[in-house]
Design an enzyme around this catalytic site. Structure first.
Site, PDB file in Angstrom:
ATOM      1  N   SER A 116      -0.793  -5.806   8.768  1.00  0.00           N
ATOM      2  CA  SER A 116       0.348  -5.531   9.652  1.00  0.00           C
ATOM      3  C   SER A 116       0.448  -6.542  10.788  1.00  0.00           C
ATOM      4  CB  SER A 116       0.214  -4.137  10.276  1.00  0.00           C
ATOM      5  OG  SER A 116       0.227  -3.161   9.281  1.00  0.00           O
ATOM      6  N   GLU A 117       1.664  -6.716  11.251  1.00  0.00           N
ATOM      7  CA  GLU A 117       1.925  -7.570  12.409  1.00  0.00           C
ATOM      8  C   GLU A 117       2.826  -6.800  13.364  1.00  0.00           C
ATOM      9  OE1 GLU A 117       3.471 -11.327  11.021  1.00  0.00           O
ATOM     10  OE2 GLU A 117       1.645 -11.735   9.859  1.00  0.00           O
ATOM     11  N   GLU A 352      -1.521   3.286   6.919  1.00  0.00           N
ATOM     12  CA  GLU A 352      -1.593   3.054   5.453  1.00  0.00           C
ATOM     13  C   GLU A 352      -0.306   3.495   4.764  1.00  0.00           C
ATOM     14  OE1 GLU A 352      -5.314   3.161   3.518  1.00  0.00           O
ATOM     15  OE2 GLU A 352      -6.358   2.639   5.364  1.00  0.00           O
ATOM     16  N   GLY A 353       0.790   3.304   5.464  1.00  0.00           N
ATOM     17  CA  GLY A 353       2.113   3.638   4.942  1.00  0.00           C
ATOM     18  C   GLY A 353       2.593   4.954   5.526  1.00  0.00           C
TER      19      GLY A 353
HETATM   20  N1  COS Z   1       0.845  -2.243  -7.277  1.00  0.00           N
HETATM   21  C1  COS Z   1       1.051  -3.467  -7.812  1.00  0.00           C
HETATM   22  N2  COS Z   1       2.131  -4.225  -7.531  1.00  0.00           N
HETATM   23  C2  COS Z   1       3.036  -3.717  -6.678  1.00  0.00           C
HETATM   24  C3  COS Z   1       2.881  -2.445  -6.091  1.00  0.00           C
HETATM   25  C4  COS Z   1       1.725  -1.702  -6.425  1.00  0.00           C
HETATM   26  N3  COS Z   1       1.508  -0.493  -5.908  1.00  0.00           N
HETATM   27  N4  COS Z   1       3.931  -2.206  -5.284  1.00  0.00           N
HETATM   28  C5  COS Z   1       4.731  -3.283  -5.354  1.00  0.00           C
HETATM   29  N5  COS Z   1       4.183  -4.195  -6.202  1.00  0.00           N
HETATM   30  C6  COS Z   1       4.754  -5.491  -6.599  1.00  0.00           C
HETATM   31  C7  COS Z   1       6.131  -5.291  -7.196  1.00  0.00           C
HETATM   32  O1  COS Z   1       6.036  -4.993  -8.577  1.00  0.00           O
HETATM   33  C8  COS Z   1       6.804  -6.623  -6.939  1.00  0.00           C
HETATM   34  O2  COS Z   1       6.361  -7.539  -7.906  1.00  0.00           O
HETATM   35  P1  COS Z   1       7.395  -8.613  -8.565  1.00  0.00           P
HETATM   36  O3  COS Z   1       7.855  -9.444  -7.401  1.00  0.00           O
HETATM   37  O4  COS Z   1       6.552  -9.363  -9.539  1.00  0.00           O
HETATM   38  O5  COS Z   1       8.493  -7.806  -9.177  1.00  0.00           O
HETATM   39  C9  COS Z   1       6.202  -7.053  -5.598  1.00  0.00           C
HETATM   40  O6  COS Z   1       4.975  -6.300  -5.452  1.00  0.00           O
HETATM   41  C10 COS Z   1       7.116  -6.744  -4.451  1.00  0.00           C
HETATM   42  O7  COS Z   1       7.364  -5.357  -4.468  1.00  0.00           O
HETATM   43  P2  COS Z   1       8.673  -4.696  -3.840  1.00  0.00           P
HETATM   44  O8  COS Z   1       9.853  -5.516  -4.186  1.00  0.00           O
HETATM   45  O9  COS Z   1       8.665  -3.264  -4.191  1.00  0.00           O
HETATM   46  O10 COS Z   1       8.394  -4.902  -2.258  1.00  0.00           O
HETATM   47  P3  COS Z   1       9.126  -4.321  -0.991  1.00  0.00           P
HETATM   48  O11 COS Z   1       9.146  -5.388   0.034  1.00  0.00           O
HETATM   49  O12 COS Z   1      10.391  -3.652  -1.369  1.00  0.00           O
HETATM   50  O13 COS Z   1       8.061  -3.246  -0.438  1.00  0.00           O
HETATM   51  C11 COS Z   1       6.967  -1.136  -0.127  1.00  0.00           C
HETATM   52  C12 COS Z   1       7.659  -2.132  -1.088  1.00  0.00           C
HETATM   53  C13 COS Z   1       7.937  -0.509   0.843  1.00  0.00           C
HETATM   54  C14 COS Z   1       6.368  -0.074  -1.028  1.00  0.00           C
HETATM   55  C15 COS Z   1       5.839  -1.863   0.627  1.00  0.00           C
HETATM   56  O14 COS Z   1       6.365  -2.794   1.530  1.00  0.00           O
HETATM   57  C16 COS Z   1       4.920  -0.927   1.397  1.00  0.00           C
HETATM   58  O15 COS Z   1       4.042  -0.292   0.834  1.00  0.00           O
HETATM   59  N6  COS Z   1       5.088  -0.851   2.753  1.00  0.00           N
HETATM   60  C17 COS Z   1       4.168  -0.125   3.598  1.00  0.00           C
HETATM   61  C18 COS Z   1       3.054  -0.996   4.020  1.00  0.00           C
HETATM   62  C19 COS Z   1       1.914  -0.228   4.591  1.00  0.00           C
HETATM   63  O16 COS Z   1       1.453   0.738   4.004  1.00  0.00           O
HETATM   64  N7  COS Z   1       1.439  -0.664   5.751  1.00  0.00           N
HETATM   65  C20 COS Z   1       0.330  -0.068   6.380  1.00  0.00           C
HETATM   66  C21 COS Z   1      -0.736  -1.071   6.449  1.00  0.00           C
HETATM   67  S1  COS Z   1      -2.321  -0.389   6.706  1.00  0.00           S
HETATM   68  S2  COS Z   1      -2.317   0.201   8.558  1.00  0.00           S
END
Ligand code: COS
Length: 368
Positions: A116-117, A352-353
């Protein structure tokens, strides 16, 4: 056996001291060393890297118990296990030998997960931190936010942009503590989990060797997503553990506290709070264990992990709040642990989301 080990340690060492860890804003080093010694920093890491090799289900069971005793210790353990697992899964033999073993034995104390940033939280694909090639080295520059364990972690997994916009231009790097340019910033003054440390992190032209890249160039976003899928099981388990502690406290109080000439547990209003809480807690734990079982079986478990996290964390919040209500005015004081549980559990719906992101993950998977 893993659950019993975690429970014994939690009841003897964590629960009686959790209020002190919060007051002192730190978990003693000996406690972290003992977690490693008991195999709890490496529950799902193969024995060849000094891990407990007990699997994802055992990890969830251990997390229930550790969080029941001290939620701050639980998050330190959760992040360390997640970091060990991501290096074990994507690392080279040399990276595993150094970092996975170091985390499992306790030599590296803990791991940190720097994704995260300040302006890229739910949307990590918008990160701005960059890693540029300079001869045979990488130079990382940027700012990370909300980094658990930053003050004492021996290794940081750092995500940075190596080329191109969006999620495809991100790579993952392993940065050992003490690397020049890796600067740990202010310790956040948090509402809960005050025994755990959460800091900002600056990468000020931080230079690391070529072999610090984890996994493939440009493959970082997927590594983060896969690590977070597993991490979400851990947070669902953590929330369930905190709710267990709150419920146990509420039940004990309902038995002892007398009003209108009888125990308040004899009143239906209190009974229903306890009945709903116990039912929801069992459902939460079962969702967590199902996701863990799928992970252990090598199946795709992203949706089930998100379902477990959103359900367990939201119900845990409700349970902690109800149990504070059972305690009445006393619950609002620091003489009882329940106010700490209410504060500690709140962040599980955020980190973690967020709950909102979990619902996005679930809906995308259902609609696909
Ligand atoms: N496992 C494997 N690959 C994954 C995946 C997973 N669970 N989720 C996404 N991907 C892959 C996708 O398949 C996609 O691949 P391709 O580019 O080859 O098609 C790529 O990653 C990008 O995925 P996507 O387009 O779904 O990305 P988005 O930017 O729309 O983001 C979410 C998806 C919202 C699910 C993601 O940004 C997220 O989880 N955000 C929350 C982050 C978080 O939890 N932060 C807390 C940090 S810890 S304090």
């Amino acid at each position: 056996m893993v659950r019993d080990t975690a429970r014994a340690f939690s009841e003897k060492t964590l629960a009686p001291n959790a209020a002190r860890f919060e007051r002192e804003e730190k978990i003693p080093r000996e406690v972290l060393a003992e977690l490693a010694r008991l195999g709890l920093m490496s529950v799902n890491i193969p024995a060849r890297y000094e891990g407990a090799e007990a699997g994802a289900v055992a990890y969830a069971l251990a997390m229930f118990e550790i969080a029941r005793g001290c939620a701050s210790t639980a998050v330190t353990m959760a992040v360390t296990n997640m970091v060990g697992e991501v290096i074990e899964k994507f690392g080279t033999d040399a990276q595993r030998d150094r970092f996975v073993k170091g985390l499992a034995t306790g030599e590296l104390v803990a791991g940190a997960f720097a994704l995260s940033e300040p302006e890229a939280g739910s949307d990590p694909g918008a990160m701005r931190t960059t890693a540029e090639r300079k001869g045979d080295r990488w130079v990382i520059s940027g700012t990370k936010a909300w980094i658990s364990n930053a003050e004492f972690a021996g290794v940081f997994v750092v995500w940075a942009r190596t080329g191109g916009a969006g999620t495809a231009g991100i790579s993952t790097f392993l940065v050992p503590a003490g690397t020049p340019g890796l600067v740990v910033g202010k310790h956040e003054d948090k509402m809960g989990l005050r025994g755990s440390c959460t800091c900002a992190l600056t990468l000020d032209g931080c230079e690391i060797p070529e072999d610090a890249l984890l996994g493939e160039l440009g493959g970082g976003f997927k590594i983060a997503m896969m690590a977070l899928d597993g991490g979400r099981i851990g947070i669902g388990a953590q929330a369930s553990g905190i709710a267990t502690a709150a419920l146990e406290a509420g039940v004990a109080y309902a038995r002892d506290r007398k009003q209108f000439g009888k125990s308040i547990g004899e009143f239906q209003a209190i009974q229903w709070m306890i009945a709903d809480s116990r039912t929801e807690l069992d459902a939460a734990k079962l969702l967590v264990l199902r996701a863990a079982q799928l992970k252990q079986a090598g199946a795709f478990f992203s949706r089930e992990a998100a379902m477990a996290k959103v359900f367990a964390t939201e119900k845990a919040g409700l349970i902690c709040d109800r149990m504070l209500q059972v305690h009445g005015g006393y619950g609002y004081t620091k003489d009882f642990a329940v106010e700490r549980h209410v504060r500690d559990v709140r962040v599980t719906r955020i980190y973690e989301g967020t709950s909102e992101i979990q619902r996005t993950v679930i809906a995308r998977n259902v609609l696909r």
